[in-house]
Scaffold this motif. Structure first.
Motif, PDB file in Angstrom:
ATOM      1  N   GLN A 435       0.793  -1.225   0.000  1.00  0.00           N
ATOM      2  CA  GLN A 435       0.000   0.000   0.000  1.00  0.00           C
ATOM      3  C   GLN A 435       0.827   1.277   0.000  1.00  0.00           C
ATOM      4  O   GLN A 435       0.298   2.351  -0.294  1.00  0.00           O
ATOM      5  N   PHE A 436       2.101   1.193   0.324  1.00  0.00           N
ATOM      6  CA  PHE A 436       2.915   2.403   0.309  1.00  0.00           C
ATOM      7  C   PHE A 436       4.375   2.073   0.047  1.00  0.00           C
ATOM      8  O   PHE A 436       4.828   0.942   0.247  1.00  0.00           O
ATOM      9  N   SER A 437       5.081   3.063  -0.427  1.00  0.00           N
ATOM     10  CA  SER A 437       6.542   2.991  -0.525  1.00  0.00           C
ATOM     11  C   SER A 437       7.106   4.034   0.427  1.00  0.00           C
ATOM     12  O   SER A 437       6.382   4.909   0.910  1.00  0.00           O
ATOM     13  N   GLY A 438       8.393   3.918   0.716  1.00  0.00           N
ATOM     14  CA  GLY A 438       9.001   4.840   1.667  1.00  0.00           C
ATOM     15  C   GLY A 438      10.263   5.467   1.110  1.00  0.00           C
ATOM     16  O   GLY A 438      11.024   4.824   0.385  1.00  0.00           O
ATOM     17  N   ILE A 439      10.473   6.740   1.436  1.00  0.00           N
ATOM     18  CA  ILE A 439      11.702   7.444   1.057  1.00  0.00           C
ATOM     19  C   ILE A 439      12.325   8.046   2.299  1.00  0.00           C
ATOM     20  O   ILE A 439      11.640   8.343   3.280  1.00  0.00           O
ATOM     21  N   ASN A 440      13.637   8.215   2.274  1.00  0.00           N
ATOM     22  CA  ASN A 440      14.325   8.791   3.427  1.00  0.00           C
ATOM     23  C   ASN A 440      14.346  10.318   3.352  1.00  0.00           C
ATOM     24  O   ASN A 440      13.733  10.920   2.470  1.00  0.00           O
ATOM     25  N   SER A 441      15.078  10.922   4.268  1.00  0.00           N
ATOM     26  CA  SER A 441      15.079  12.380   4.371  1.00  0.00           C
ATOM     27  C   SER A 441      15.715  13.053   3.163  1.00  0.00           C
ATOM     28  O   SER A 441      15.509  14.246   2.937  1.00  0.00           O
ATOM     29  N   LYS A 442      16.453  12.281   2.371  1.00  0.00           N
ATOM     30  CA  LYS A 442      17.035  12.825   1.143  1.00  0.00           C
ATOM     31  C   LYS A 442      16.170  12.519  -0.080  1.00  0.00           C
ATOM     32  O   LYS A 442      16.557  12.850  -1.203  1.00  0.00           O
ATOM     33  N   GLY A 443      15.027  11.870   0.128  1.00  0.00           N
ATOM     34  CA  GLY A 443      14.129  11.570  -0.979  1.00  0.00           C
ATOM     35  C   GLY A 443      14.436  10.281  -1.699  1.00  0.00           C
ATOM     36  O   GLY A 443      13.879  10.014  -2.766  1.00  0.00           O
ATOM     37  N   PHE A 444      15.289   9.410  -1.118  1.00  0.00           N
ATOM     38  CA  PHE A 444      15.655   8.168  -1.800  1.00  0.00           C
ATOM     39  C   PHE A 444      14.885   6.982  -1.236  1.00  0.00           C
ATOM     40  O   PHE A 444      14.756   6.826  -0.024  1.00  0.00           O
ATOM     41  N   GLY A 445      14.392   6.136  -2.125  1.00  0.00           N
ATOM     42  CA  GLY A 445      13.723   4.906  -1.712  1.00  0.00           C
ATOM     43  C   GLY A 445      13.700   3.874  -2.816  1.00  0.00           C
ATOM     44  O   GLY A 445      12.936   2.920  -2.770  1.00  0.00           O
ATOM     45  N   ASP A 446      14.563   4.031  -3.808  1.00  0.00           N
ATOM     46  CA  ASP A 446      14.566   3.163  -4.987  1.00  0.00           C
ATOM     47  C   ASP A 446      15.547   2.011  -4.792  1.00  0.00           C
ATOM     48  O   ASP A 446      16.634   2.007  -5.356  1.00  0.00           O
ATOM     49  N   TYR A 447      15.137   1.026  -3.977  1.00  0.00           N
ATOM     50  CA  TYR A 447      16.015  -0.129  -3.759  1.00  0.00           C
ATOM     51  C   TYR A 447      15.218  -1.430  -3.877  1.00  0.00           C
ATOM     52  O   TYR A 447      15.396  -2.369  -3.099  1.00  0.00           O
ATOM     53  N   ALA A 448      14.357  -1.477  -4.875  1.00  0.00           N
ATOM     54  CA  ALA A 448      13.527  -2.669  -5.072  1.00  0.00           C
ATOM     55  C   ALA A 448      14.350  -3.908  -5.419  1.00  0.00           C
ATOM     56  O   ALA A 448      13.855  -5.033  -5.300  1.00  0.00           O
ATOM     57  N   ASP A 449      15.580  -3.725  -5.870  1.00  0.00           N
ATOM     58  CA  ASP A 449      16.471  -4.858  -6.116  1.00  0.00           C
ATOM     59  C   ASP A 449      17.440  -5.075  -4.961  1.00  0.00           C
ATOM     60  O   ASP A 449      18.391  -5.849  -5.069  1.00  0.00           O
ATOM     61  N   GLY A 450      17.205  -4.397  -3.845  1.00  0.00           N
ATOM     62  CA  GLY A 450      18.004  -4.610  -2.646  1.00  0.00           C
ATOM     63  C   GLY A 450      19.208  -3.698  -2.540  1.00  0.00           C
ATOM     64  O   GLY A 450      19.677  -3.120  -3.524  1.00  0.00           O
ATOM     65  N   PHE A 451      19.711  -3.546  -1.319  1.00  0.00           N
ATOM     66  CA  PHE A 451      20.979  -2.863  -1.078  1.00  0.00           C
ATOM     67  C   PHE A 451      22.112  -3.867  -1.252  1.00  0.00           C
ATOM     68  O   PHE A 451      22.043  -4.986  -0.751  1.00  0.00           O
ATOM     69  N   LYS A 452      23.163  -3.446  -1.938  1.00  0.00           N
ATOM     70  CA  LYS A 452      24.262  -4.351  -2.256  1.00  0.00           C
ATOM     71  C   LYS A 452      25.571  -3.827  -1.682  1.00  0.00           C
ATOM     72  O   LYS A 452      25.936  -2.674  -1.926  1.00  0.00           O
ATOM     73  N   PRO A 453      26.297  -4.669  -0.918  1.00  0.00           N
ATOM     74  CA  PRO A 453      27.597  -4.232  -0.406  1.00  0.00           C
ATOM     75  C   PRO A 453      28.653  -4.294  -1.501  1.00  0.00           C
ATOM     76  O   PRO A 453      28.727  -5.268  -2.265  1.00  0.00           O
ATOM     77  N   THR A 454      29.480  -3.270  -1.609  1.00  0.00           N
ATOM     78  CA  THR A 454      30.523  -3.236  -2.630  1.00  0.00           C
ATOM     79  C   THR A 454      31.650  -2.329  -2.188  1.00  0.00           C
ATOM     80  O   THR A 454      31.435  -1.358  -1.456  1.00  0.00           O
ATOM     81  N   THR A 455      32.851  -2.639  -2.623  1.00  0.00           N
ATOM     82  CA  THR A 455      33.991  -1.785  -2.288  1.00  0.00           C
ATOM     83  C   THR A 455      33.990  -0.494  -3.088  1.00  0.00           C
ATOM     84  O   THR A 455      34.615   0.489  -2.687  1.00  0.00           O
ATOM     85  N   ASN A 456      33.289  -0.504  -4.228  1.00  0.00           N
ATOM     86  CA  ASN A 456      33.248   0.681  -5.091  1.00  0.00           C
ATOM     87  C   ASN A 456      31.805   0.993  -5.481  1.00  0.00           C
ATOM     88  O   ASN A 456      31.354   0.626  -6.568  1.00  0.00           O
ATOM     89  N   PRO A 457      31.055   1.666  -4.610  1.00  0.00           N
ATOM     90  CA  PRO A 457      29.654   1.977  -4.921  1.00  0.00           C
ATOM     91  C   PRO A 457      29.527   2.802  -6.204  1.00  0.00           C
ATOM     92  O   PRO A 457      30.264   3.755  -6.421  1.00  0.00           O
ATOM     93  N   VAL A 458      28.587   2.399  -7.060  1.00  0.00           N
ATOM     94  CA  VAL A 458      28.324   3.113  -8.312  1.00  0.00           C
ATOM     95  C   VAL A 458      26.884   3.610  -8.337  1.00  0.00           C
ATOM     96  O   VAL A 458      26.630   4.776  -8.623  1.00  0.00           O
ATOM     97  N   PHE A 459      25.949   2.711  -8.024  1.00  0.00           N
ATOM     98  CA  PHE A 459      24.541   3.053  -8.083  1.00  0.00           C
ATOM     99  C   PHE A 459      24.044   3.493  -6.709  1.00  0.00           C
ATOM    100  O   PHE A 459      24.682   3.234  -5.679  1.00  0.00           O
ATOM    101  N   ALA A 460      22.880   4.131  -6.686  1.00  0.00           N
ATOM    102  CA  ALA A 460      22.360   4.703  -5.440  1.00  0.00           C
ATOM    103  C   ALA A 460      22.077   3.641  -4.386  1.00  0.00           C
ATOM    104  O   ALA A 460      22.146   3.929  -3.186  1.00  0.00           O
ATOM    105  N   ALA A 461      21.763   2.421  -4.803  1.00  0.00           N
ATOM    106  CA  ALA A 461      21.481   1.351  -3.851  1.00  0.00           C
ATOM    107  C   ALA A 461      22.724   0.540  -3.501  1.00  0.00           C
ATOM    108  O   ALA A 461      22.634  -0.440  -2.775  1.00  0.00           O
ATOM    109  N   ASP A 462      23.875   0.932  -4.038  1.00  0.00           N
ATOM    110  CA  ASP A 462      25.140   0.315  -3.632  1.00  0.00           C
ATOM    111  C   ASP A 462      25.584   0.940  -2.312  1.00  0.00           C
ATOM    112  O   ASP A 462      25.510   2.163  -2.129  1.00  0.00           O
ATOM    113  N   ILE A 463      26.053   0.118  -1.393  1.00  0.00           N
ATOM    114  CA  ILE A 463      26.529   0.608  -0.104  1.00  0.00           C
ATOM    115  C   ILE A 463      27.961   0.141   0.102  1.00  0.00           C
ATOM    116  O   ILE A 463      28.300  -1.022  -0.156  1.00  0.00           O
ATOM    117  N   LYS A 464      28.785   1.024   0.581  1.00  0.00           N
ATOM    118  CA  LYS A 464      30.179   0.693   0.833  1.00  0.00           C
ATOM    119  C   LYS A 464      30.260  -0.447   1.835  1.00  0.00           C
ATOM    120  O   LYS A 464      29.593  -0.441   2.869  1.00  0.00           O
TER     121      LYS A 464
END
Length: 550
Positions: A435-464
């Protein structure tokens, strides 16, 4: 702030919460239930393509109305005698009004389908950029079971939480952890045990109908007090057998809270399994432990946390950071379908952001108390994740990133659920529809494919961070367990741990997790056994507080 949490226990985001989470808006009015005692069965309503009547006309008209006192919500059940068409027409109107992607749902004649089959069709068939279903979180649960677990954390079984590799032969179930003082824990079942037999049937390979039925009866006992036999292979490669008797098992959502002494200073660690009501006190106790030890870093183990109460996620966000870091920014803002740009279709309230709640919440009355939560004043945290990390757990990560807290992700990609729902009961079944989606205080909430750990973040859902396998050869909280070892190494060196010489290399396997569970986890051949990872309370619930008012 007055929190009218009529539905805070409406789910759980965790699991759990419950009370009148259902049927908001027009769906709660005009039902006039009399506990199933009312008159004859009314004529079945008819379907006209493209025309959606007020869901209140169909709410609580049931094929099998419940009778007597409602043990969870007080009073009597609102159910009245009705038809299957009443139940399906309620689903149709309710879903069309509140479903986030209602425009993507075909309007099929409900008369052609049974009730469960029809509900399964009331969702989008679209896919994400990676090709997976956009809506993997459309499900139901028996209302009594849902309310029991959501309000108390109690469920029936042995206290085993499984890692599901495959439900079809060759099957793979590994014990991820057990609940303290549960039948399994008291018998000696432990993390890493690989299931071989159930009631004498070969769990891995048996594909006969009778064998699958026997397996399901053992893993999913219908009643408490049932005794079933299990054989496992341990991580030491020995075979062990147990006679386990089913019981009502209380979940301990926070486990293994401890302070680890490292060269970089004291590091806090805790395993957090679900955002359910009992977790509030356990989280507070853990944070006080870490505060008193003056920890320098914190590792939050969310690898099996499928979600829960969004309000509780906001509380945890406050406890790990604090007012100096938050600076009045919000935790998450909810967005509903285009019919409701400014109001919540379930509560009717004007939309306002979910805050980082800084006080304890009375989840029974739905109000904030005067007790201020402790906080750690940390600007960086480490999170351990798998595809079982979902919903409110991802919102926790996203909310912290929205206020510039550095989140270091260790493990695997999360499940990808920036969405939530208000669990809604009708006729003894609780329905969950996005029924709803959520965004954070910066307006981001586009992680329908999940957050991914990476040494070199490229995309918004990549996390160091660092990829690491779930290491079943060690107990959770052991500094040599692969994922925690990788986090501690990163704390020491600001770099990832190589596989060679680490606990990661000795991992028994990796969790398929929630994403695989929701897609079926049915690799292999032959008939599938039931999937314990599909329990909605622990895998996919996320709930906002109701009627938030500043």
């Amino acid at each position: 702030m007055q929190l009218n949490l009529k539905s805070t226990l409406c789910l759980l985001s965790g699991l759990i919460l419950m009370t009148a989470c259902g049927g908001g808006g027009g769906g709660n009015s005009g039902t006039g239930g009399t506990g199933g005692s009312g008159g004859g069965v009314p004529a079945a309503p008819s379907w006209t393509a493209g025309q959606f009547s007020d869901e209140a006309q169909f709410k609580n008209f049931c094929v099998s109305p419940r009778t007597g006192a409602d043990p969870f919500n007080g009073g009597v059940y609102p159910d009245k005698a009705g038809t299957a068409m009443h139940e399906k027409m309620w689903l149709r109107s309710w879903n069309n009004r509140t479903y986030l992607w209602y425009r993507e749902v075909p309007d099929l004649d409900p008369a052609s389908y049974g009730i469960p089959a029809y509900f399964n069709l009331l969702k989008t068939t679209a896919v994400t950029d990676s090709g997976v279903a956009k809506d993997q979180f459309h499900f139901t649960q028996n209302t009594a079971d849902y309310l029991q677990q959501s309000q108390s954390g109690v469920s029936s079984g042995y206290g085993i939480n499984w890692s599901v590799g495959s439900t079809r032969a060759p099957r793979s179930f590994i014990v991820a952890y057990t609940e303290p003082n549960s039948p399994a824990a008291l018998a000696g079942v432990k993390r890493g045990d690989f299931l071989l037999e159930v009631n004498g049937v070969d769990f891995v390979n048996d594909s006969s109908s009778s064998g699958v039925n026997t397996i399901n009866a053992g893993i999913f006992p219908a009643n408490t007090g049932e005794q079933h036999s299990f054989k496992f292979r341990t991580v030491e490669n020995t075979e062990v057998s147990y006679q386990l008797r089913s019981a009502d098992v209380a979940s301990s959502p926070v486990q293994n809270a401890r302070v680890l002494n490292t060269d970089s200073g004291p590091v806090g660690y805790f395993q957090f399994n679900s955002y359910i009501v009992p977790a509030q006190r356990q989280l507070i106790d853990a944070v006080k432990l870490f505060r008193d030890a003056a920890i320098s870093e914190l590792v939050v183990d969310l690898r099996y946390n499928g979600g829960g109460l969004l309000a509780l996620a906001g509380q945890l966000g406050y406890m790990v950071t604090g007012p100096d870091i938050i600076q009045n920014r919000f935790f998450e803002r909810l967005q509903f379908n285009d019919k409701y740009p400014n109001t919540n279709p379930v509560t009717g309230a004007s939309l306002s952001p979910t805050p980082f709640y800084n006080r304890e919440i009375n989840y029974e009355t739905g109000t904030l108390t005067s007790t201020v939560l402790p906080n750690l004043n940390l600007s960086r945290i480490y999170v351990l994740t798998t595809e079982n990390t979902c919903s409110a757990s991802e919102a926790f990560m996203n909310g912290l990133r929205g206020i510039d807290v550095e989140v270091i992700q260790i493990g695997g990609k999360t499940c990808g659920k920036p969405y939530g729902f208000y669990p809604t009961d009708n006729c003894g079944t609780t329905y969950f529809t996005i029924q709803f989606s959520g965004i954070n205080s910066k307006g981001f909430g586009d992680y329908a494919d999940g957050f991914k750990p990476t040494t070199n973040p490229v995309f918004a859902a990549d996390i160091k961070g660092c990829a690491a396998a779930d290491d079943f050869s060690k107990l959770l909280g052991d500094p040599e367990e692969g994922m925690l070892e990788t986090a501690l190494h990163y704390i020491e060196t600001d770099s990832c741990l190589s596989l060679a010489g680490s606990g990661v290399s000795s991992a028994v396997g990796s969790l398929s997790g929630m994403g695989a569970a929701l897609s079926g986890a049915t690799t292999g051949s032959g008939p599938a056994v039931k999937n314990p990872a599909e329990k909605p309370l622990t895998n996919s619930i996320r709930l906002p507080l109701k009627d938030q008012q500043e």
